[in-house]
Design a protein around this motif. Structure first.
Motif, PDB file in Angstrom:
ATOM      1  N   ARG A  12       0.836  -1.214   0.000  1.00  0.00           N
ATOM      2  CA  ARG A  12       0.000   0.000   0.000  1.00  0.00           C
ATOM      3  C   ARG A  12       0.861   1.250   0.000  1.00  0.00           C
ATOM      4  O   ARG A  12       0.481   2.285  -0.491  1.00  0.00           O
ATOM      5  CB  ARG A  12      -0.831   0.078   1.299  1.00  0.00           C
ATOM      6  N   THR A  13       2.014   1.148   0.691  1.00  0.00           N
ATOM      7  CA  THR A  13       2.863   2.321   0.883  1.00  0.00           C
ATOM      8  C   THR A  13       4.029   2.288  -0.099  1.00  0.00           C
ATOM      9  O   THR A  13       4.262   1.280  -0.770  1.00  0.00           O
ATOM     10  CB  THR A  13       3.431   2.298   2.315  1.00  0.00           C
ATOM     11  N   ALA A  66       5.681   2.131   7.333  1.00  0.00           N
ATOM     12  CA  ALA A  66       5.361   3.313   6.537  1.00  0.00           C
ATOM     13  C   ALA A  66       4.021   3.899   6.988  1.00  0.00           C
ATOM     14  O   ALA A  66       3.873   5.118   7.092  1.00  0.00           O
ATOM     15  CB  ALA A  66       5.329   2.957   5.052  1.00  0.00           C
ATOM     16  N   ASP A  67       3.046   3.032   7.272  1.00  0.00           N
ATOM     17  CA  ASP A  67       1.746   3.505   7.777  1.00  0.00           C
ATOM     18  C   ASP A  67       1.913   4.328   9.051  1.00  0.00           C
ATOM     19  O   ASP A  67       1.188   5.290   9.276  1.00  0.00           O
ATOM     20  CB  ASP A  67       0.829   2.312   8.095  1.00  0.00           C
ATOM     21  N   ALA A 121       7.060  -3.677   5.916  1.00  0.00           N
ATOM     22  CA  ALA A 121       7.352  -2.359   5.340  1.00  0.00           C
ATOM     23  C   ALA A 121       6.105  -1.484   5.374  1.00  0.00           C
ATOM     24  O   ALA A 121       6.163  -0.316   5.768  1.00  0.00           O
ATOM     25  CB  ALA A 121       7.869  -2.519   3.911  1.00  0.00           C
ATOM     26  N   ASP A 122       4.959  -2.052   4.977  1.00  0.00           N
ATOM     27  CA  ASP A 122       3.696  -1.292   5.013  1.00  0.00           C
ATOM     28  C   ASP A 122       3.385  -0.811   6.431  1.00  0.00           C
ATOM     29  O   ASP A 122       2.961   0.330   6.630  1.00  0.00           O
ATOM     30  CB  ASP A 122       2.537  -2.163   4.503  1.00  0.00           C
ATOM     31  N   ALA A 123       3.590  -1.682   7.421  1.00  0.00           N
ATOM     32  CA  ALA A 123       3.261  -1.328   8.806  1.00  0.00           C
ATOM     33  C   ALA A 123       4.078  -0.122   9.269  1.00  0.00           C
ATOM     34  O   ALA A 123       3.546   0.802   9.886  1.00  0.00           O
ATOM     35  CB  ALA A 123       3.494  -2.517   9.737  1.00  0.00           C
ATOM     36  N   VAL A 150       7.319   2.189   0.435  1.00  0.00           N
ATOM     37  CA  VAL A 150       8.325   1.157   0.712  1.00  0.00           C
ATOM     38  C   VAL A 150       7.750  -0.236   0.554  1.00  0.00           C
ATOM     39  O   VAL A 150       8.442  -1.162   0.131  1.00  0.00           O
ATOM     40  CB  VAL A 150       8.958   1.281   2.126  1.00  0.00           C
ATOM     41  N   VAL A 179      11.740   3.702   5.914  1.00  0.00           N
ATOM     42  CA  VAL A 179      12.395   2.403   5.720  1.00  0.00           C
ATOM     43  C   VAL A 179      13.297   2.541   4.496  1.00  0.00           C
ATOM     44  O   VAL A 179      12.957   2.067   3.407  1.00  0.00           O
ATOM     45  CB  VAL A 179      11.360   1.273   5.523  1.00  0.00           C
TER      46      VAL A 179
END
Lengths: 469, 469
Positions: free
Chosen positions: A249-250, B325-326, B321-323, A252, B331
């Motif tokens: 989603r992001t 960045a959220d 990575a998503d966690a 990175v 990162v």
């Protein structure tokens, strides 16, 4: 999907004959051990003389090629070096294998010349021959009811209504493991990795027509062919609930999907709009996906957002109310007549005449309150906090509580959900888990926290609302 | 705070003589059992002849009034019907008690005429006499190092750096319990309920000057006297980290705080602005408060937001990575020279040369990678996912992993945090907990999920940034 492809996929998902190509001592013959539970025949194809004795010691018959196996081959799991994979794909075509999972990685996702060339080779061969190629860079199929696994620790002692499609092997494995702990059992799971031939759209179509699959979950990193994916999703989501966890989603996250499965980033606003348009339930991670699936399994269609919250007292009830309001659910006052009824037997002053409401001092009061909630026209659903300290100190009272909750479930069609808390010593984890299993067997889902219960319920009501309109 | 009030509060927080007024068999003499661990004298005041034998059976000396106790009384816990409470307050004043906790509820929070009148009476009496009145409608003081508890199950075998101020008894109890499980031990805790005399501002001031208290946490429902609260908070937050969990953030939450402690709603935009201005760390629930406190305990000041994430593979590393960045953390890729060093011993292709990064195939590689991360100029902190499946199957490898992490902690001043996962069977909960305790003893905090680790770290960096500017 053409009938012949579908029939072959069906054979692969419920195989009678599975062949593992390239089993190795190095990883402790992981795939061979995984398929050892298969209700059917498992064979090995391995030409390395150093590997063959170990395979035969496991009681697995080894061949030097697929052609030597004189029965229809439903499913091949291939774990060979990437340079050899085109030869195995060719062999699968020649021997009319129903489907092959290519575990091997190192293709276009590496952005190397060799990798990209090999990707092109195997894709072209498989497409030209109409071969069901799953992968590469994936774990393939898990079907507990026929004993087909992709990991030697996976369960075969349960089956459930959830079909799970995953672009990642580790997240597919995570779903199997966490699903088992949460009673979210699978019909079938497929990890499809780079998805060069069969991709998310194909498996959505497959699970849509699979009668045992009532709920579809998916972990998706990218969608190379947007139109067929979107069209399929739109149709499938009308028939069955679909929960999608989008990986990357992001910024990175998307960088990782690119090196993981070679997936390109999808614009997140576009993605969200598409999911909303299809009435798909979105999850941000595995936990949310499992939480929502658990709700769907146990709670039938309901669109009411007015919650009665019970079990907490004082500041805890403030926290509970905040959690549900944060999630976008309503926590209304009960009807006037409900409070009047409660007042007739309840002598506490203050916060008990509110919502969250106290669950009473004894069994008689608790039963009366649950009856009042079942009748109250202001209330659509009930969420109750279970107290472990109580349950462990007073097993008889816990049994009474359980009986009352099961009675409520029998009498009322208002959904009942539990919040178990996480605030207990680790040596009580087993007791808490056993209690959760017991409630699930009676169709009552439980969540560790009010926050997680609230989020799952909100996603459920949004889903049911969308599809009832 | 005047010296005399402070001295008296100090006596109450570390009492040598505690008296419980109104102990009852009905609640199994809960307060008497709670204070039974006190390093000092505990007495009872009870005039009901039906209750006295039970109290004396516990080996507690009972008196018919405070005047009969011929030693300085540091702390009184009073659990009498609300109508009797003014008499006890008067008795406390007469006998120069250092502080009294009024457990009794049913005052102005009930919005009844009687309740409001009684509130006025006890408040006026206490204020006129400069009595340290805590409550009413609260649990009072917990101080594990002197064995003073408000619940008979609470710990006395640990003490830590966190002072906790709570307007709710159940949330104060929740902090004690959950804090114990998470190694977030208390110096002192106070539950102050309606706060008619001593309120949040007073206890903030108290904990600010308390040398053992290094971190202040608070659960607050309302602030009747905004200006002194805000002024005190601003000063205190400059000296020590303050984490505040606001109960009643939402409309229904605020409705509950009103009936719970009679607190009026605070406009949430005003609240947020004030907290930001003071550099207070906000938490939405107990879990977040504990998570942040745990981070503050183990991780010294750091303001860098560039995380190296390690331990996950494939789709798991996408999720990680998503966690992060959220949560608003960075990162980044490692420096070019780091990847070159890794390439010299690492033969995997693809995702391992990214961030999240693979932790290698064996101990030698893992050590080398940790050394590279310690040196890398692009990286401010390291978060690692622990694999339980590995740890339980291969205890020797787990010991090696632990040794390597402890070496990293010795060598590098970059914060190291662990994510333990929740995806393990309940019968392994104890083993996981033991491992977490072991890491904590070496100053390495752990969180169940990457999401929770990310949120705690983000709140820490924001906090340290604010106060370093």
């Amino acid at each position: 999907m053409e009938t012949s492809r579908l029939e072959k996929l069906n054979r692969a998902f419920t195989p009678k004959c599975v062949v593992v190509v390239g089993a190795k001592k190095e990883n402790d013959y992981s795939f061979l051990r995984a398929v050892s539970t298969l209700k059917g025949n498992c064979y090995s194809v391995q030409i390395d003389p150093n590997e063959i004795p170990g395979i035969e010691e496991m009681g697995i018959k080894n061949f030097s090629g697929l052609a030597e196996i004189h029965e229809p081959i439903d499913y091949v799991i291939c774990a060979v070096p990437r340079g050899i994979s085109p030869r195995i794909v060719a062999d699968c075509i020649k021997n009319d294998v129903a489907a092959v999972t290519l575990y091997t990685s190192g293709f276009a996702e590496t952005q190397t010349e060799d990798g990209i060339r090999l990707s092109g080779d195997i894709t072209e061969m498989a497409k030209a021959a109409n071969l069901n190629l799953i992968g590469p860079n994936c774990m393939g199929i898990f079907n507990p009811s026929v004993g087909l696994r992709f990991g030697p620790e996976q369960y075969t002692d349960a089956k459930g209504p959830v079909g799970f499609i995953s672009q990642s092997g580790s997240n597919a494995g995570g779903f199997v493991q966490s699903g088992y702990l949460n009673g979210v059992y699978a019909t079938k799971v497929v990890s499809f990795g780079n998805g060069y031939v069969l991709d998310a759209a194909d498996f959505l179509e497959y699970f849509a027509q699979d009668e045992d699959t009532k709920i579809i979950g998916a972990y998706i990193e990218g969608v190379p062919r947007w139109r067929p994916f979107f069209d399929t999703l739109k149709e499938v989501a009308k028939k069955k609930p679909v929960i999608i966890w989008k990986g990357g989603r992001t910024g990175v996250g998307a960088r990782m999907t690119s090196s993981h499965t070679g997936s390109l980033a999808v614009d997140s606003a576009l993605w969200d709009a598409a999911m909303r348009q299809c009435g798909v339930i979105q999850a941000s991670n595995l936990e949310q996906l499992i939480d929502v699936a658990k709700g769907l399994i146990h709670i039938g269609p309901f669109t009411g957002t007015r919650m009665a919250l019970t079990g907490g007292a004082g500041g805890q009830s403030v926290a509970i109310a905040d959690a549900f309001a944060d999630a976008g659910l309503d926590v209304p006052l009960l009807s006037k007549s409900s409070y009047e009824k409660i007042a007739s037997f309840f002598v506490l002053i203050g916060s008990s005449f509110n919502n969250p409401i106290d669950m009473g001092q004894n069994r008689r009061e608790f039963i009366a309150i649950m009856d009042i909630l079942a009748e109250d026209q202001n209330i659509d659903a009930v969420v109750m906090q279970m107290s472990f300290v109580m349950s462990l100190r007073n097993p008889q009272r816990m049994e009474e509580t359980i009986a009352t909750l099961l009675e409520f479930k029998e009498k009322s069609n208002k959904p009942l959900t539990l919040a178990m808390g996480t605030n207990f010593p680790p040596d009580q984890a087993q007791a808490v888990h056993d209690l959760e299993v017991r409630f699930r067997e009676h169709g009552i889902p439980s969540y560790p926290s009010f926050e997680r219960a609230a989020l799952a319920i909100k996603k459920l009501t949004d889903y049911y609302k969308f599809h009832s309109e």
